[in-house]
Structures are given as C-alpha cells and as structure tokens.
Design a protein around this motif. Structure first.
Motif, short mmCIF file in Angstrom:
data_model
loop_
_atom_site.label_atom_id
_atom_site.label_comp_id
_atom_site.label_asym_id
_atom_site.label_seq_id
_atom_site.Cartn_x
_atom_site.Cartn_y
_atom_site.Cartn_z
N SER A 1 4.69 11.20 20.01
CA SER A 1 5.51 10.03 20.41
C SER A 1 5.96 10.28 21.66
O SER A 1 6.01 8.69 21.75
N TRP A 2 5.51 10.67 22.26
CA TRP A 2 4.66 10.67 24.12
C TRP A 2 3.56 9.06 23.61
O TRP A 2 4.36 8.07 25.10
N HIS A 3 3.35 9.20 23.50
CA HIS A 3 1.32 8.25 23.31
C HIS A 3 2.46 6.76 22.29
O HIS A 3 1.68 5.86 22.95
N GLN A 4 3.08 6.63 21.69
CA GLN A 4 3.59 5.84 20.54
C GLN A 4 4.78 5.05 22.02
O GLN A 4 4.30 3.59 21.68
N ARG A 5 4.96 5.86 22.24
CA ARG A 5 6.83 4.75 23.37
C ARG A 5 6.06 4.53 24.46
O ARG A 5 6.39 3.54 24.93
N LEU A 6 4.85 5.29 25.02
CA LEU A 6 4.49 4.63 26.20
C LEU A 6 3.51 3.50 25.88
O LEU A 6 3.38 2.13 26.82
N ARG A 7 3.18 3.32 24.84
CA ARG A 7 3.01 1.56 24.76
C ARG A 7 3.64 0.95 24.18
O ARG A 7 3.01 -0.35 25.30
N TRP A 8 4.67 1.28 23.89
CA TRP A 8 6.41 0.61 23.31
C TRP A 8 6.37 0.49 25.12
O TRP A 8 6.51 -0.84 24.99
N ALA A 9 6.78 1.23 25.62
CA ALA A 9 7.53 0.72 27.09
C ALA A 9 6.37 0.07 27.78
O ALA A 9 6.62 -1.23 28.80
#
Length: 426
Positions: free
Chosen positions: A268-276
């Motif tokens: 989740s951290w890696h995915q949402r970091l990419r989104w942000a």
C-alpha cells in the motif's frame, strides 16, 4: 498576540480553508443520495458496437485467466469483442496463460519506458497497424486482476451509444474483507463512484476515470495520436487532459467490475506513494491550464475546479497544520517557565482537530457502507468494523503525501495473488 491565540486562529483558518475547498462535495453527497433513489434504467436494445479489450499485464499469471474468462462470459455478442494482452516485461507465464485463455498476446520488453501508459500505447499501435480491418469503435482498458459482471460490456455499450467518448464504471473489490487496508481502498473506490462520479453525472459535469475499468472511443485515441499519458498516474492525467480539452467523461453505475486491493502496508505504501507523486506531476503539468479554465469562465470551469480539488493533496494541507503545531510545541517545550501547561493546551487543540477530521471521514465511510451494503462482499460485522478503521486508512495518506514531495518515485508493479472467479467473489 500570544502563541496559543495564534494557533487557535491558525486552526480556524485551516478549517475554513478546507470548508471553502471541499464543501461542494457535501452538496455532491446530497445530490448522490437523491440520484440513488431513481431506478437505474433497464438495458435497451441498442446497436452493439465492436470493441477491443486491452489488458496491460506484468507477471499476472495467477489472475489474468479469470479476467479473460469473465470477458468471454459477457452477455454481449462474442464476435464483437476481441481481447488483446500486452505482457509487459514479464518474467513468468503471463503470455502463455493469456494466449491459452483465448486472447491475442504480444510481449513487450523495454526497461527504459516503464509503466502502464507505455504498454497501452504499444498495444494500440499494434491494433492500428495489424488489425485495422476489424474497425474497432472503442477500447476497453482493464488491469489483469479485474473481474467483470456479466452485463458489464452491455451496460457500457448503452452509454457509448448515447455519445460518450470516455466512460468509467463502478469499481468494487475482490478482497474487501481481507483486512482494514484492503477495505480502506474498497470503501473509497465505492465512495468515488457513487458520491463523486454519480452526482457529476446528475449535474451534467465531467466524471473522472480511476485506474482501470473504462472505455475510450477509438476516434479519440486517434485524435490524440495514441495513448500519450505517461506520468505515474496516467489515469488522472488522462482525465484532466480530456476535461481541459472539453471532453465530458461519463459514468455507468450499472457496469460493475472488481479488482484486488493491496493487503499489506508495504504494498500500500509503495502504490500510494506513486499515486501521490503522480498527483504532484499532474499539478505541475496541467495546473496552469486548469486554473485558466476556471478564470476564463469556460463552460467546463467547474469541472476544472473539481479536478484541482481531486488532485490537490488534501492530506498534505492537513499535515501543514500538524507541522505548525509540532513546531510551536517544541518551542514551548524549551520554555522552562510555562512549557508544560502550554504544551497540554496545544495538544488538546490538536486532538480536537484530529477528532473533527476523523468524524468527517467516518461519516463519509458510514454513509457509503450503508448505501452500498449489498454490494460489499463481506460479513456484516466487518462492514461495520471497517467504517471505524476507514478514517485511519485515510490518515495514512499524510506521511505518504509528505514523503512523495522529497523522493524520486518509479513505477513498480503490485503483485496480485487473489485468483478468484466471479462466483468466488460473490
């Protein structure tokens, strides 16, 4: 003015800023609740258009077969649907599994141009060059972990026939009940569908696509010169660019699909970091044009404003408030005279602020859970429990949005392992 008085005024101004920025979404919820009372239109006998389904997959051998099966089981003429899979930098048997399931497969190996946008453009060029005689009228875009309800394409076809050139759909979850993280994703996507896109449709505004599960007219892709969106969030980039150009994106609430949500903090951290980081990229690239659309009073000015608020990192704005509180509390802590007393007052105000934000997010999650109750595939007690953890999930965007400002983020695939059929999900 004392430090405590300043902080109280600062806190009020931040709350007022949020109210001014996002109060329209409260109005959206009222519109959505009214729109949800109207019966969904029944499927009509309209012209059946011909479509190419494009799936960009990277190491998805476990799940892609179930997606292709759900496409082949559609209540729609099979001769009007062709499935194309681009096995993008795969090191597993994705290509073999997809071909065996009955799709046209092309393998792509490119370590420089990495990302879903490049894979989509690669396959669209192949279709244009090698399959032009089939004259596809639109392209469905899915991720390999998706599953489609049987009437998905028929429902989307109805809206396509009405003239919409970009259509998004209802995003449900394959693994909502796995834990609080997967439920946090799933609940937000349902809220996004029914309390953002539905009221936009009711108010004749443009909707926004969300990652996967959408349909694009072939002429639009041709006009754009292929799929030209390659930022870290190619979906929101595509939405913003189309809205700026005056395109109105539609939402088909009767077209339901499921996808797999990350279930671990690391994923989740890696995915949402990419989104942000991707949202920041979109702001930098398109922010000026969005603001220009508002100031020039174009017919789509409110959709431009809506998109600014969508890509505006709200959690980053919130974190500024907490940073200010922390900064002053540190300064007061160093004050040996009244430090302890003032810190207690500051922390009391901070807790109150967090409580207000938690309460607002809880209401959003609770309303969404109640109205979408039958569509959430989970036990009743988990549905209720995850409304409590939903605000906590949203709060985790605060550190993510801050870190995304300072580090370089690259596109990385998310491993999917929930190999469920449509019946398993139900």
């Amino acid at each position: 003015m004392t430090i405590l008085a300043f902080l109280k005024e600062f806190n009020f101004l931040m709350f007022l800023l949020f109210a001014l920025m996002y109060s329209y979404q409260i109005f959206y919820m009222v519109v959505a609740l009214k729109a949800k009372k109207n019966k969904s239109p029944k499927m009509q006998n309209v012209h059946s258009h011909k479509y190419a389904v494009i799936i960009a997959a990277r190491n998805e051998e476990l799940v892609i077969g179930q997606l292709i099966k759900s496409i082949k089981n559609q209540n729609y003429p099979r001769e009007l649907i062709d499935i194309f899979v681009v096995a993008d930098n795969c090191t597993d048997d994705t290509a073999r599994v997809a071909a065996k399931a009955g799709s046209v497969v092309r393998e792509r190996f490119n370590k420089v141009q990495v990302g879903k946008g490049y894979a989509l453009n690669y396959m669209m060029n192949i279709i244009s060059n090698e399959y032009s005689s089939r004259k596809y009228e639109g392209y469905f875009i899915f991720d390999a972990d998706n599953l489609l309800e049987e009437n998905y394409i028929a429902e989307m076809n109805m809206m396509f026939h009405q003239g919409y050139r970009v259509i998004t759909s209802y995003r449900n979850s394959k693994n909502y009940d796995q834990n609080w993280i997967s439920a946090g994703y799933g609940l937000w996507f349902m809220h996004e569908a029914e309390y953002l896109n539905l009221p936009r449709m009711a108010l004749n505004l443009s909707c926004s696509i969300s990652g996967t599960g959408f349909l694009v007219h072939a002429n639009l892709i041709k006009e754009n010169g292929g799929w030209t969106h390659h930022l870290l969030t190619e979906d929101i980039e595509f939405s913003v660019s189309q809205i700026i150009n005056g395109e109105k994106i539609g939402y088909c609430r009767n077209a339901i699909f499921y996808d797999e949500q990350p279930e671990t903090w690391i994923k989740s951290w890696h995915q949402r970091l990419r989104w942000a980081r991707g949202f920041y990229q979109v702001i930098v690239k398109y922010g000026k044009d969005l603001v220009g659309g508002i100031l020039k009073g174009k017919s789509n000015w409110f959709s431009c404003y809506d998109m600014i608020m969508t890509i505006m990192p709200a959690m980053l704005v919130s974190s500024i408030s907490f940073f200010i509180y922390g900064l002053f509390s540190l300064g007061i802590f160093l004050d040996v005279v009244d430090g302890a007393k003032n810190i207690q007052l500051i922390y009391t105000d901070m807790v109150k602020s967090i409580g207000w934000y938690y309460g607002l997010l809880f209401i959003i999650g609770f309303i969404t859970t109640i109205t979408e109750w039958k569509k959430i595939h989970s036990s009743w007690w988990k549905k209720l429990a995850y409304t409590i953890t939903f605000p906590l999930f949203m709060f985790t965007y605060i550190p993510i949005s801050i870190v995304a400002l300072f580090i370089n983020v690259e596109w990385k695939p998310i491993t999917h392992t929930v190999a469920k059929s449509l019946d398993d999900v139900r």
